[in-house]
Design a protein around this motif. Sequence first.
Motif, short mmCIF file in Angstrom:
data_model
loop_
_atom_site.label_atom_id
_atom_site.label_comp_id
_atom_site.label_asym_id
_atom_site.label_seq_id
_atom_site.Cartn_x
_atom_site.Cartn_y
_atom_site.Cartn_z
N HIS A 1 -39.92 -7.86 -20.19
CA HIS A 1 -40.44 -7.39 -18.91
C HIS A 1 -41.96 -7.22 -19.01
N VAL A 2 -42.63 -7.37 -17.90
CA VAL A 2 -44.08 -7.17 -17.85
C VAL A 2 -44.43 -6.39 -16.59
N SER A 3 -45.38 -5.50 -16.71
CA SER A 3 -45.84 -4.72 -15.57
C SER A 3 -46.89 -5.52 -14.81
N LEU B 1 -35.31 -1.41 -29.88
CA LEU B 1 -35.24 -1.68 -28.45
C LEU B 1 -35.03 -0.41 -27.63
N ARG B 2 -34.14 0.48 -28.10
CA ARG B 2 -33.79 1.65 -27.27
C ARG B 2 -35.01 2.53 -27.00
N SER B 3 -35.79 2.82 -28.03
CA SER B 3 -36.96 3.68 -27.83
C SER B 3 -38.05 2.95 -27.06
N SER B 4 -38.13 1.63 -27.24
CA SER B 4 -39.16 0.85 -26.56
C SER B 4 -38.89 0.78 -25.05
N ILE B 5 -37.61 0.65 -24.68
CA ILE B 5 -37.25 0.66 -23.26
C ILE B 5 -37.61 2.00 -22.66
N ARG B 6 -37.31 3.08 -23.37
CA ARG B 6 -37.60 4.42 -22.86
C ARG B 6 -39.10 4.61 -22.65
N GLU B 7 -39.90 4.17 -23.58
CA GLU B 7 -41.36 4.32 -23.43
C GLU B 7 -41.89 3.45 -22.31
N TYR B 8 -41.44 2.22 -22.26
CA TYR B 8 -41.93 1.27 -21.25
C TYR B 8 -41.63 1.79 -19.84
N LEU B 9 -40.38 2.14 -19.59
CA LEU B 9 -40.00 2.58 -18.25
C LEU B 9 -40.61 3.93 -17.91
N CYS B 10 -40.64 4.85 -18.86
CA CYS B 10 -41.08 6.20 -18.53
C CYS B 10 -42.58 6.27 -18.28
N SER B 11 -43.37 5.56 -19.06
CA SER B 11 -44.81 5.64 -18.85
C SER B 11 -45.20 5.11 -17.47
N GLU B 12 -44.54 4.04 -17.04
CA GLU B 12 -44.84 3.51 -15.71
C GLU B 12 -44.26 4.42 -14.62
N ALA B 13 -43.07 4.99 -14.86
CA ALA B 13 -42.48 5.92 -13.89
C ALA B 13 -43.37 7.15 -13.71
N MET B 14 -43.88 7.68 -14.81
CA MET B 14 -44.74 8.86 -14.74
C MET B 14 -46.01 8.57 -13.93
N PHE C 1 -34.64 -0.35 -12.37
CA PHE C 1 -35.26 0.96 -12.53
C PHE C 1 -36.78 0.87 -12.42
N TYR C 2 -37.34 -0.20 -12.94
CA TYR C 2 -38.79 -0.38 -12.85
C TYR C 2 -39.22 -0.40 -11.39
N GLN C 3 -38.50 -1.14 -10.56
CA GLN C 3 -38.84 -1.22 -9.13
C GLN C 3 -38.53 0.09 -8.42
N LEU C 4 -37.38 0.70 -8.72
CA LEU C 4 -36.99 1.96 -8.10
C LEU C 4 -38.04 3.04 -8.33
N LEU C 5 -38.51 3.15 -9.57
CA LEU C 5 -39.38 4.25 -9.96
C LEU C 5 -40.84 4.02 -9.58
N LYS C 6 -41.12 2.87 -8.99
CA LYS C 6 -42.46 2.64 -8.44
C LYS C 6 -42.64 3.40 -7.13
N GLN C 7 -41.52 3.80 -6.51
CA GLN C 7 -41.58 4.55 -5.25
C GLN C 7 -40.67 5.79 -5.35
N PRO C 8 -40.97 6.70 -6.24
CA PRO C 8 -40.05 7.81 -6.51
C PRO C 8 -39.91 8.81 -5.36
N TYR C 9 -40.87 8.80 -4.44
CA TYR C 9 -40.82 9.76 -3.33
C TYR C 9 -40.23 9.16 -2.06
N SER C 10 -39.95 7.86 -2.08
CA SER C 10 -39.38 7.19 -0.92
C SER C 10 -37.86 7.31 -0.93
#
Length: 521
Positions: free
Chosen positions: A46-48, A139-152, A483-492
Amino acid sequence: MKLHLNNTFNKELPADKVIENTRRQVLDACFSYVTPKKTANPSLIHVSEEMLVELGLTKDDAKTNKFLSIFTGNEVLENTHPYAMCYGGHQFGNWAGQLGDGRAINLFEVAHSNKQWAVQLKGAGETPYSRTADGLAVLRSSIREYLCSEAMHHLGVPTTRALSLSLSGDEVLRDVLYNGNRAYEKGAIVSRTAPSFIRFGSFEILSARQNHTALQQLTDYTINHFYPEITSTGKQKYLDFLTKVRDNTIEMIVHWQRVGFVHGVMNTDNMSVLGLTIDYGPYGWLEGFDFGWTPNTTDAQHKRYRFGNQSYIGLWNLFKLANALYPLIEEAEPLQHILDGYNSLFKEQYETMMKSKLGLIQNNDTDSELIGRLEETLHLIETDMTIFFRNLSNITKEDSISIAIKKITEAFYNPLELKDEIKKHWETWLTQYIDRLQQETQTNEQRKQHMDGVNPKYVLRNYMAQLAIDDANKGDYNLIEEFYQLLKQPYSEQPQHHKWFAKRPEWARNKVGCSMLSCSS
């Protein structure tokens, strides 16, 4: 693929004089040059797209072999010199000495659109700071970091960012729970970005070694590049620097409390001097509101880094930074004065934040009590933090108490427990809250809009991340994208994704990766 390189850290600060990549104590240096480890068969998961734009890259760039090679460490970009940073740290309250980038390698710095980005790989192989570890990541920790940093980032929380997530093609041996059951897992690499990855521990190691020349160089460098608004000179410059770091640290932690994020390992080597959330390891999101919860198995006994203690640890860490900066100032009193201001500033900003979560704009002397009573009441029955605050915006000034309770019942894990004294506590608080709403000039609709802008509907719940990890281990990356797309709009509202606005399922209550996590990654 064209990047506007603007390397500063490895040009302006002292480098390790030893070239060999051997594990050792690195003296008189802020970093060591090191080459990433070539991987067996890398592939991009995946790429941001947002970070591509931030760096001046395109979607087409991300599809090239060169992009894959550089951001998995298989190729070093021409005219660059990758390096690992040297720092120390206090871990769980104890001085650990030299730590450093044990599995992070800085590739280069990029200047684009008046922003500066340091780009590094996490999991790209051993460095002089790896100690007994292999410098790799799974992979497990890398997915968590990748998704969470962008979600935050999209939650509005100051954070490092992520550019890409890749498989290395290698197998990595890990003991997930530190119980002797080691197993091979898929290796992965995250390319992460930030204006800088300088930590509290970067100053601590130089001060501990009494390398005051390098300490001043690092502090001046940090101020010049990342705090240009500091124009004072002499000792005052360094006092102003500590003040800025204090204020940014407070802002960051108040945001953590707002969204229910628990970092899990707030050691001084994991604290950014820019006030960014850094190093996504055994973090977790509050499910039930609980000041005593920590996601880190290593922290399970003493709960040093529990949700309700994060503000105090922020101050404790700032004390250690102040001690490190002392040789540049040589006066304790002005440093102490800056630290003494922390608690009142934090309390003020925390209360302002909580009022925004409750939709209160007008000033009222009873608000502190209202907030405190709510926090006590939330502990009486297991209550999902995210769902409670999101649904609270549906309560109106005209609601009866019975209607108000119905509107928040979805947040209770076991609604049948809402009885007797517990029910009375909730009824009392809701009565006070609705009475307080009567004093607000905004309409119900205006207040709801305001509250929904600070209380997210979607966060990266621990079980959600685990579902994505489980699928990814089978070669299915669809949930990562969802999840990447969902968490780009967390308040919607995103009604098509409403199923993720749900309490933690019971199967996840005590499941590894959902309730508690280790530092093993």
